[in-house]
Enzyme design. Structure first.
Site, PDB file in Angstrom:
ATOM      1  N   ARG A   1       1.142  -1.309   9.243  1.00 60.43           N
ATOM      2  CA  ARG A   1      -0.110  -1.624   8.555  1.00 60.43           C
ATOM      3  C   ARG A   1      -0.901  -0.377   8.161  1.00 60.43           C
ATOM      4  O   ARG A   1      -2.125  -0.383   8.061  1.00 60.43           O
ATOM      5  CB  ARG A   1      -0.948  -2.595   9.382  1.00 60.43           C
ATOM      6  CG  ARG A   1      -0.198  -3.910   9.635  1.00 60.43           C
ATOM      7  CD  ARG A   1      -0.975  -4.939  10.413  1.00 60.43           C
ATOM      8  NE  ARG A   1      -2.050  -5.542   9.667  1.00 60.43           N
ATOM      9  CZ  ARG A   1      -1.938  -6.570   8.820  1.00 60.43           C
ATOM     10  NH1 ARG A   1      -0.752  -7.087   8.578  1.00 60.43           N
ATOM     11  NH2 ARG A   1      -2.988  -7.072   8.221  1.00 60.43           N
TER      12      ARG A   1
ATOM     13  N   LEU B   1       8.000  -4.906   5.458  1.00 58.07           N
ATOM     14  CA  LEU B   1       6.676  -5.190   4.900  1.00 58.07           C
ATOM     15  C   LEU B   1       6.096  -6.294   5.767  1.00 58.07           C
ATOM     16  O   LEU B   1       6.804  -7.251   6.100  1.00 58.07           O
ATOM     17  CB  LEU B   1       6.776  -5.705   3.457  1.00 58.07           C
ATOM     18  CG  LEU B   1       6.919  -4.705   2.330  1.00 58.07           C
ATOM     19  CD1 LEU B   1       7.161  -5.435   1.009  1.00 58.07           C
ATOM     20  CD2 LEU B   1       5.698  -3.823   2.219  1.00 58.07           C
ATOM     21  N   ASP B   2       4.832  -6.188   6.135  1.00 54.25           N
ATOM     22  CA  ASP B   2       4.251  -7.250   6.952  1.00 54.25           C
ATOM     23  C   ASP B   2       4.126  -8.529   6.124  1.00 54.25           C
ATOM     24  O   ASP B   2       4.248  -8.514   4.903  1.00 54.25           O
ATOM     25  CB  ASP B   2       2.925  -6.825   7.588  1.00 54.25           C
ATOM     26  CG  ASP B   2       1.828  -6.526   6.589  1.00 54.25           C
ATOM     27  OD1 ASP B   2       1.686  -7.273   5.598  1.00 54.25           O
ATOM     28  OD2 ASP B   2       1.088  -5.556   6.806  1.00 54.25           O
ATOM     29  N   ALA B   3       3.903  -9.635   6.770  1.00 57.89           N
ATOM     30  CA  ALA B   3       3.864 -10.936   6.096  1.00 57.89           C
ATOM     31  C   ALA B   3       2.788 -10.992   5.022  1.00 57.89           C
ATOM     32  O   ALA B   3       2.958 -11.651   3.998  1.00 57.89           O
ATOM     33  CB  ALA B   3       3.653 -12.059   7.111  1.00 57.89           C
TER      34      ALA B   3
ATOM     35  N   SER C   1       1.880  -8.641   3.060  1.00 59.23           N
ATOM     36  CA  SER C   1       2.191  -7.737   1.948  1.00 59.23           C
ATOM     37  C   SER C   1       3.308  -8.311   1.097  1.00 59.23           C
ATOM     38  O   SER C   1       4.136  -9.081   1.569  1.00 59.23           O
ATOM     39  CB  SER C   1       2.589  -6.363   2.482  1.00 59.23           C
ATOM     40  OG  SER C   1       1.533  -5.806   3.237  1.00 59.23           O
TER      41      SER C   1
END
Length: 187
Positions: A140, A40-42, A44
């Site tokens: 993303r 998960l990106d930062a 999220s």
């Protein structure tokens, strides 16, 4: 082979190694030898699976075995039928075309924790919540999908991966629990 369910907080990086003073998984999990099965990106939040079993990690994250993932997405604006239909159909994002998915407008989840810092509020622009379920996971992707239909993402929370969900395993941000590694059928 433990399988760890972790509720990743906002702005935590999906890695254990230090990164220029940024918060990482190591700040929340002190379990030797585990690695994330997916990312998960930062920006999220939400459910992340981790394991110490390389075969299980591969089975969870391999493109041929992608588990369905549901994301709760707060967007800037209100979707109409056309934008929801576009989200669900294959959507050309320039460098790839998404697979069909399920996307519906939902009420704001009443069980969701407040985000720190809070989402910006604009009195002249309403926000809405969507539930988007997909079986792929490009970098993303959900944010790019909502932007492509004119509904920029303000907040993104992964609520489920395959049979695991934050509804059945209620965890606050930074909390985790362990489930049997064989809980994923067919792994």
């Amino acid at each position: 082979m433990p399988l760890i369910l972790f509720n990743k907080p906002f702005q935590v990086l999906c890695q254990f190694s230090p990164q220029d003073g940024r918060s990482t998984l190591a700040d929340h999990l002190d379990i030797p030898g585990i690695y994330p099965a997916g990312r998960l990106d930062a920006d999220s939040e939400g459910l992340l699976l981790l394991t110490d079993d390389g075969r299980l990690q591969h089975a969870i994250s391999h493109p041929d075995r992608k588990e369905a993932k549901t994301y709760l997405v707060q967007v800037d604006g209100v979707p109409d039928a056309a934008s929801l239909a576009r989200l669900q159909a294959p959507l050309d994002l320039g460098d790839f075309v998404t697979k069909p998915c399920h996307a519906v407008q939902i009420a704001e989840p009443d069980w969701l924790w407040p985000r720190h810092p809070p989402i910006r509020a604009r009195l002249d622009q309403p926000t809405s919540w969507l539930a988007i379920t997909l079986k792929e996971g490009k970098n993303r992707q959900v944010r790019r999908m909502t932007a492509a239909v004119g509904l920029p993402t303000l907040r993104l929370v992964r609520s489920s991966i395959g049979p695991f969900s934050l509804a059945s395993h209620p965890l606050m941000p930074g909390e985790w629990c362990q489930v049997p590694g064989d809980a994923l059928a067919g792994t």
